[in-house]
Design a protein around this motif. Structure first.
Motif, short mmCIF file in Angstrom:
data_model
loop_
_atom_site.label_atom_id
_atom_site.label_comp_id
_atom_site.label_asym_id
_atom_site.label_seq_id
_atom_site.Cartn_x
_atom_site.Cartn_y
_atom_site.Cartn_z
N PHE A 36 -6.69 6.06 -0.76
CA PHE A 36 -6.24 6.98 -1.68
C PHE A 36 -5.72 8.20 -0.90
O PHE A 36 -5.13 9.13 -1.33
CB PHE A 36 -7.62 7.48 -2.27
N LEU A 37 -5.71 8.11 0.40
CA LEU A 37 -4.87 9.14 1.31
C LEU A 37 -3.55 8.93 0.80
O LEU A 37 -2.41 9.82 0.81
CB LEU A 37 -5.04 8.77 2.76
N THR A 38 -2.78 7.61 0.44
CA THR A 38 -1.61 7.55 0.04
C THR A 38 -1.07 8.49 -1.29
O THR A 38 -0.22 9.36 -1.20
CB THR A 38 -1.21 6.36 -0.26
N TYR A 39 -2.12 8.46 -2.07
CA TYR A 39 -1.75 9.34 -3.41
C TYR A 39 -1.96 10.83 -3.09
O TYR A 39 -1.30 11.61 -3.35
CB TYR A 39 -3.20 8.93 -4.44
N LEU B 153 6.19 -0.69 7.24
CA LEU B 153 7.69 -1.40 7.05
C LEU B 153 8.30 -1.41 5.76
O LEU B 153 9.55 -1.10 5.40
CB LEU B 153 7.50 -2.87 7.67
N PRO B 154 7.59 -1.83 4.77
CA PRO B 154 8.12 -2.04 3.25
C PRO B 154 8.62 -0.48 2.86
O PRO B 154 9.62 -0.29 2.34
CB PRO B 154 6.69 -2.41 2.65
N SER B 155 7.99 0.60 3.12
CA SER B 155 8.59 1.89 2.62
C SER B 155 9.57 2.37 3.45
O SER B 155 10.70 2.86 2.78
CB SER B 155 7.26 2.91 3.10
N GLN C 29 0.79 -1.10 -0.04
CA GLN C 29 -0.14 0.00 -0.02
C GLN C 29 0.89 1.33 0.00
O GLN C 29 0.44 2.35 -0.76
CB GLN C 29 -0.99 0.04 1.22
N SER C 30 1.76 1.35 0.76
CA SER C 30 2.77 2.43 0.93
C SER C 30 3.81 2.53 -0.19
O SER C 30 4.55 3.70 -0.46
CB SER C 30 3.38 2.66 2.25
N GLN D 187 8.03 9.04 4.86
CA GLN D 187 6.89 9.85 5.74
C GLN D 187 5.63 9.07 5.53
O GLN D 187 4.82 9.20 6.61
CB GLN D 187 6.94 11.22 5.12
N ILE D 188 5.39 8.70 4.43
CA ILE D 188 3.93 8.18 4.48
C ILE D 188 3.88 6.69 5.15
O ILE D 188 3.03 6.50 5.84
CB ILE D 188 3.44 7.93 2.98
#
Length: 410
Positions: free
Chosen positions: A234-237, A151-153, A28-29, A250-251
């Motif tokens: 959609f907050l990610t975008y 974690l992935p980001s 997701q991130s 930051q996300i």
């Protein structure tokens, strides 16, 4: 001594649930990064979550009847092993279509773990502990979402997303050892049941949908998750754009705000004892609505942080209340199937929001997403209010009595 043993098993259930749920949210991130690595536009990245979450949701229906028959330890170990293998395959593929297939397999396997744990919880808890225990396992799910988004980001900044996936596959494999501390006595069979017997069990699970009160509770969950996951996805975008222009790290850090569920979900369980599940659920939905409104008007990082905190706190204070009402509405032998159907409904709503709100995002941006999500949350509140005004079915008393009997046996 028995109480300490039960607490250890509850901790194990929460830990492996957290790890399994996180695997579904790993992409997701980092949507744009995955898309760019395959030469695709940013918007294609969200398909990784859409496909994984659809498979995750459908798998709950498949695993639900099994969770009433097979021991939680066996089901969880199988799911963790399959998830680790699928995620390792996802990290190695050079074709985007194969990546989607591998993530679908991972999502389906990951669902085995929470499905088994939600069926296990009513068998472990005393009747007065049920709300709190559901709160803990839901809190673990939310922590999993936060870990999966964050974690992935953070890892990708140093080792790339493929290596991050391999690393997490190793974590899933190691979690199999932790799962061996789960009880093995719950479940009527030591082996998977014969395939020929399963169609009747799935039909029996579908028959739960004939219960009008369960339908209302499932509809509440669908509306809640459509609004919640639609907004969060959609907050990610939105945060990549002005005025925020947040980077991936930051996300990812904002994703950790979901840890507020450590407080919200267990607190919800305790409040239910004092004021009732309905009031807790409706109050939580009001918090979610306020969170979406705040995110819609946010102009700086502080407002975003506050909105995301309110969002997670509200959503996962609501969930224990709904699970408790569902558990009180079905016999003990059907709670695994009922819980899995509810989770299927919630996660299906998340997939529908991720896919369907794409048109809203393209046409109206985040303001359109906020209006759509708010409408869904308002619908969830209306359904719960109507449910409170209608007569409660007699099966609730039967289920409560069975829960007391189950607790006495254990």
């Amino acid at each position: 001594m028995q109480a300490q043993h039960t607490k250890l098993q509850l901790f194990v259930a929460c830990f492996i649930t957290c790890m399994a749920v996180a695997s579904v949210y790993l992409t997701q991130s980092i949507f744009p990064l995955i898309a760019h690595s395959y030469g695709l536009p940013d918007s294609a990245g969200r398909l990784t979550f859409t496909y994984a979450s659809i498979a995750y949701a459908i798998a709950f229906f498949i695993v639900g009847p099994l969770s009433d028959l097979i021991s939680a330890r066996r089901l969880a170990s199988t799911g963790l092993a399959a998830s680790a293998i699928a995620l390792a395959c996802a990290s190695a593929t050079s074709q985007f279509e194969f990546l989607l297939m591998a993530l679908m397999a991972m999502g389906a396997a990951a669902a085995t773990v929470p499905a088994a744990m939600f069926a296990l919880i009513p068998r472990m808890a005393q009747p007065k502990q049920l709300g709190s225990y559901f709160g803990f396992i839901i809190a673990a799910s939310v922590i999993g979402i936060s870990v999966g988004r964050a974690l992935p980001s953070l890892l990708t900044s140093y080792i790339g997303w493929r290596a991050a996936f391999i690393s997490y596959a190793g974590i899933l494999a190691a979690s199999i050892l932790v799962a061996q501390r789960l009880p093995s006595q719950f479940g009527s069979q030591a082996k998977f049941p014969a395939l020929g017997s399963m169609p009747k069990r799935y039909l029996a699970s579908l028959a739960l949908l004939a219960d009008t009160r369960l339908l209302r509770l499932f509809a509440t969950g669908f509306a809640l998750f459509f609004g919640y996951l639609g907004c969060i996805t959609f907050l990610t975008y939105h945060l990549h754009q002005a005025p925020f222009q947040f980077d991936t790290t930051q996300i990812g850090a904002i994703g950790f705000l979901g840890l507020i569920a450590i407080l919200g979900a267990p607190l919800s369980g305790r409040l239910m004892v004092k004021i009732g599940a309905h009031k807790v659920a409706v109050g939580s939905l009001i918090l979610v609505l306020l969170a979406i409104m705040l995110l819609a008007i946010a102009e700086n990082g502080a407002m975003v942080v506050t909105g995301v905190l309110l969002m997670f706190f509200g959503v996962f204070s609501c969930q224990p209340a709904i699970f408790t009402m569902i558990s009180a509405n079905v016999p003990a032998a059907r709670r695994g199937a009922a819980s899995s159907l509810y989770l299927l409904t919630c996660l299906g709503a998340g997939s529908a929001a991720s896919g369907g709100l794409g048109l809203v995002w393209n046409q109206y941006g985040f303001q359109g997403i906020a209006i759509s999500s708010s409408s869904a949350i308002l619908l969830a509140a209306v359904i719960l209010i109507v449910d409170k005004l209608l007569p409660q079915p007699a099966v609730e008393n039967v289920a409560t009595a069975e829960a007391t009997t189950d607790a006495a046996r254990t």
